[in-house]
Design an enzyme around this catalytic site. Structure first.
Site, mmCIF file in Angstrom:
data_model
loop_
_atom_site.group_PDB
_atom_site.id
_atom_site.type_symbol
_atom_site.label_atom_id
_atom_site.label_comp_id
_atom_site.label_asym_id
_atom_site.label_seq_id
_atom_site.Cartn_x
_atom_site.Cartn_y
_atom_site.Cartn_z
ATOM 1 N N LYS A 1 0.835 -1.213 0.000
ATOM 2 C CA LYS A 1 0.000 0.000 0.000
ATOM 3 C C LYS A 1 0.867 1.260 0.000
ATOM 4 O O LYS A 1 0.660 2.179 -0.785
ATOM 5 C CB LYS A 1 -0.923 0.030 1.240
ATOM 6 C CG LYS A 1 -1.802 -1.188 1.402
ATOM 7 C CD LYS A 1 -2.678 -1.091 2.637
ATOM 8 C CE LYS A 1 -1.936 -1.059 3.966
ATOM 9 N NZ LYS A 1 -1.230 -2.320 4.320
ATOM 10 N N ARG B 1 11.918 -6.071 4.355
ATOM 11 C CA ARG B 1 11.806 -4.598 4.277
ATOM 12 C C ARG B 1 12.873 -3.918 5.127
ATOM 13 O O ARG B 1 13.163 -4.342 6.244
ATOM 14 C CB ARG B 1 10.420 -4.156 4.743
ATOM 15 C CG ARG B 1 10.302 -2.632 4.779
ATOM 16 C CD ARG B 1 8.893 -2.141 4.887
ATOM 17 N NE ARG B 1 8.185 -2.689 6.001
ATOM 18 C CZ ARG B 1 6.883 -2.513 6.202
ATOM 19 N NH1 ARG B 1 6.169 -1.817 5.350
ATOM 20 N NH2 ARG B 1 6.306 -3.036 7.254
ATOM 21 N N ARG C 1 -9.057 0.809 9.824
ATOM 22 C CA ARG C 1 -8.635 -0.574 10.040
ATOM 23 C C ARG C 1 -9.610 -1.341 10.909
ATOM 24 O O ARG C 1 -9.376 -2.512 11.199
ATOM 25 C CB ARG C 1 -7.290 -0.565 10.769
ATOM 26 C CG ARG C 1 -6.090 -0.824 9.899
ATOM 27 C CD ARG C 1 -4.905 -0.586 10.796
ATOM 28 N NE ARG C 1 -3.770 -1.340 10.429
ATOM 29 C CZ ARG C 1 -2.731 -0.832 9.787
ATOM 30 N NH1 ARG C 1 -2.742 0.409 9.372
ATOM 31 N NH2 ARG C 1 -1.683 -1.568 9.551
ATOM 32 N N ARG D 1 12.133 -2.421 10.720
ATOM 33 C CA ARG D 1 11.092 -1.968 11.646
ATOM 34 C C ARG D 1 10.900 -2.991 12.755
ATOM 35 O O ARG D 1 10.956 -4.195 12.507
ATOM 36 C CB ARG D 1 9.772 -1.785 10.887
ATOM 37 C CG ARG D 1 9.509 -0.348 10.511
ATOM 38 C CD ARG D 1 8.356 -0.169 9.569
ATOM 39 N NE ARG D 1 7.093 -0.768 9.996
ATOM 40 C CZ ARG D 1 5.961 -0.627 9.340
ATOM 41 N NH1 ARG D 1 5.916 0.091 8.233
ATOM 42 N NH2 ARG D 1 4.851 -1.194 9.764
ATOM 43 N N ARG E 1 0.279 -9.257 13.461
ATOM 44 C CA ARG E 1 -0.345 -8.275 12.566
ATOM 45 C C ARG E 1 -1.285 -8.947 11.569
ATOM 46 O O ARG E 1 -2.341 -8.413 11.258
ATOM 47 C CB ARG E 1 0.742 -7.486 11.816
ATOM 48 C CG ARG E 1 1.438 -6.469 12.714
ATOM 49 C CD ARG E 1 2.777 -6.071 12.174
ATOM 50 N NE ARG E 1 2.713 -5.242 11.002
ATOM 51 C CZ ARG E 1 3.735 -5.080 10.154
ATOM 52 N NH1 ARG E 1 4.869 -5.717 10.361
ATOM 53 N NH2 ARG E 1 3.623 -4.286 9.113
HETATM 54 P P1 AP5 Z 1 4.963 -1.573 1.781
HETATM 55 O O1 AP5 Z 1 4.567 -0.721 0.615
HETATM 56 O O2 AP5 Z 1 5.741 -0.947 2.881
HETATM 57 O O3 AP5 Z 1 3.671 -2.343 2.336
HETATM 58 P P2 AP5 Z 1 2.435 -1.800 3.171
HETATM 59 O O4 AP5 Z 1 1.213 -2.467 2.643
HETATM 60 O O5 AP5 Z 1 2.430 -0.305 3.188
HETATM 61 O O6 AP5 Z 1 2.819 -2.441 4.563
HETATM 62 P P3 AP5 Z 1 2.931 -1.840 6.044
HETATM 63 O O7 AP5 Z 1 3.714 -2.828 6.852
HETATM 64 O O8 AP5 Z 1 3.458 -0.456 6.019
HETATM 65 O O9 AP5 Z 1 1.488 -1.884 6.438
HETATM 66 P P4 AP5 Z 1 0.912 -1.983 7.831
HETATM 67 O O10 AP5 Z 1 -0.482 -1.751 7.444
HETATM 68 O O11 AP5 Z 1 1.149 -3.158 8.653
HETATM 69 O O12 AP5 Z 1 1.768 -0.912 8.654
HETATM 70 P P5 AP5 Z 1 1.447 0.549 9.096
HETATM 71 O O13 AP5 Z 1 2.688 1.314 8.993
HETATM 72 O O14 AP5 Z 1 0.209 1.071 8.422
HETATM 73 O O15 AP5 Z 1 5.785 -2.832 1.198
HETATM 74 C C1 AP5 Z 1 6.323 -3.801 2.058
HETATM 75 C C2 AP5 Z 1 7.696 -4.274 1.517
HETATM 76 O O16 AP5 Z 1 7.492 -4.900 0.237
HETATM 77 C C3 AP5 Z 1 8.703 -3.136 1.253
HETATM 78 O O17 AP5 Z 1 9.990 -3.606 1.550
HETATM 79 C C4 AP5 Z 1 8.589 -2.851 -0.269
HETATM 80 O O18 AP5 Z 1 9.809 -2.381 -0.816
HETATM 81 C C5 AP5 Z 1 8.222 -4.231 -0.793
HETATM 82 N N1 AP5 Z 1 7.324 -4.197 -1.960
HETATM 83 C C6 AP5 Z 1 6.223 -3.397 -2.133
HETATM 84 N N2 AP5 Z 1 5.623 -3.678 -3.309
HETATM 85 C C7 AP5 Z 1 6.356 -4.686 -3.884
HETATM 86 C C8 AP5 Z 1 6.248 -5.429 -5.102
HETATM 87 N N3 AP5 Z 1 5.246 -5.201 -5.976
HETATM 88 N N4 AP5 Z 1 7.163 -6.394 -5.356
HETATM 89 C C9 AP5 Z 1 8.176 -6.653 -4.489
HETATM 90 N N5 AP5 Z 1 8.350 -5.985 -3.322
HETATM 91 C C10 AP5 Z 1 7.434 -5.010 -3.018
HETATM 92 O O19 AP5 Z 1 1.052 0.309 10.634
HETATM 93 C C11 AP5 Z 1 2.005 -0.054 11.604
HETATM 94 C C12 AP5 Z 1 1.343 -0.147 12.976
HETATM 95 O O20 AP5 Z 1 0.792 1.136 13.344
HETATM 96 C C13 AP5 Z 1 0.131 -1.113 13.077
HETATM 97 O O21 AP5 Z 1 0.553 -2.446 13.303
HETATM 98 C C14 AP5 Z 1 -0.605 -0.516 14.269
HETATM 99 O O22 AP5 Z 1 0.009 -0.820 15.494
HETATM 100 C C15 AP5 Z 1 -0.458 0.986 14.031
HETATM 101 N N6 AP5 Z 1 -1.540 1.520 13.197
HETATM 102 C C16 AP5 Z 1 -1.414 2.070 11.957
HETATM 103 N N7 AP5 Z 1 -2.609 2.445 11.483
HETATM 104 C C17 AP5 Z 1 -3.523 2.120 12.439
HETATM 105 C C18 AP5 Z 1 -4.930 2.239 12.521
HETATM 106 N N8 AP5 Z 1 -5.665 2.756 11.511
HETATM 107 N N9 AP5 Z 1 -5.550 1.810 13.663
HETATM 108 C C19 AP5 Z 1 -4.824 1.294 14.689
HETATM 109 N N10 AP5 Z 1 -3.496 1.140 14.662
HETATM 110 C C20 AP5 Z 1 -2.843 1.553 13.550
#
Ligand code: AP5
Length: 218
Positions: A13, A127, A88, A160, A171
């Site tokens: 995403k 990552r 979420r 991370r 997660r």
């Molecule tokens: P990346 O693009 O970083 O993936 P992502 O879907 O953004 O994954 P996240 O881990 O950031 O999502 P998340 O939802 O768990 O974390 P968030 O930060 O929102 O890609 C991942 C990897 O793959 C990278 O290395 C990239 O280079 C690679 N890649 C991407 N596309 C590719 C492709 N096509 N081919 C090959 N490689 C590829 O949340 C973190 C924490 O914050 C949560 O666990 C929670 O504690 C809190 N939090 C955040 N939002 C909320 C909410 N709304 N409510 C409550 N808690 C929340």
């Protein structure tokens, strides 16, 4: 366009949102990024959020909803936004509807990223992130040209704390229990589009732009 990016952790995403920001000047509103910034700055909110994030659990709804409400109120320049990782939970989605209505903002589409569990684990465990400029890399799929250093700013890349195996498992479980029900929530509102997130970043982006063309025509 104003969009929500939905999907399990690691589906790509953030990577695709960054592409849209670079190409169209849209604003990315990532609750994960906002929370990590609060943790880095040692704010009260950041201190509250850190323990949940490290364990891979969701930060309480009230905290995240307040953060998004505040950010959306500052956004209004008409360039469009991508909500990345919010909502979420169903209560977050209901709160978002209320906030958008209050602020007179239309949501044009919710994009549901789909990817196999095996590939998700591969993407998350490889990552690496820059603690300085927040650029994201992958040790295998998109490594930094400077090895352990960030191509953009030269800082040493880190993994991370929630990309460890145990936190990844939590997660994914939390996603199934609390976030996956949003697929049904937005399907009923006829605003949901699915996006297959297998393949290279370029291939996914090409599919995404086609999905967005369909959203803007609707
Ligand atoms: P990346 O693009 O970083 O993936 P992502 O879907 O953004 O994954 P996240 O881990 O950031 O999502 P998340 O939802 O768990 O974390 P968030 O930060 O929102 O890609 C991942 C990897 O793959 C990278 O290395 C990239 O280079 C690679 N890649 C991407 N596309 C590719 C492709 N096509 N081919 C090959 N490689 C590829 O949340 C973190 C924490 O914050 C949560 O666990 C929670 O504690 C809190 N939090 C955040 N939002 C909320 C909410 N709304 N409510 C409550 N808690 C929340």
């Amino acid at each position: 366009m104003n969009l929500v990016f939905l999907g399990a952790p690691g589906v790509g995403k953030g990577t695709q949102a960054d592409r849209l920001v670079a190409q169209y000047g849209m604003r990315k509103i990532s609750t994960g990024d906002l929370l990590r910034e609060a943790v880095r700055n040692g704010t009260e909110l950041g201190q509250q959020a850190k323990a949940y994030m490290d364990r891979g659990q969701l930060v309480p709804d009230a905290v995240v909803i307040g953060l998004v409400k505040e950010t959306l109120a500052k956004t209004g320049d008409g360039s469009g936004f991508i909500l990345d990782g919010f909502p979420r939970t169903v209560p977050q989605a209901q709160a978002l509807e209320h906030v958008l209505e209050e602020q007179g903002i239309r949501l044009h589409g919710v994009i549901n990223f789909r990817l196999s569990r095996e590939e998700i684990v591969r993407r998350l465990s490889g990552r690496r992130s820059c603690p300085n400029c927040q650029a994201t890399y992958h040790v295998q799929f998109s490594p930094s040209r400077q090895g352990e250093q960030c191509d953009r700013c030269g800082a040493t890349l880190v993994q991370r704390s929630d990309d460890r195996q145990d936190a990844i498992e939590t997660r994914l479980k939390v996603y199934e229990e609390q976030t996956a029900p949003l697929i049904n929530f937005y399907e009923k509102k006829q605003i949901l589009s699915h996006l297959e997130s297998e393949g290279s970043v370029d291939a996914v982006y090409e599919r995404l732009t086609k999905v967005l063309e369909a959203c803007s025509a609707a």
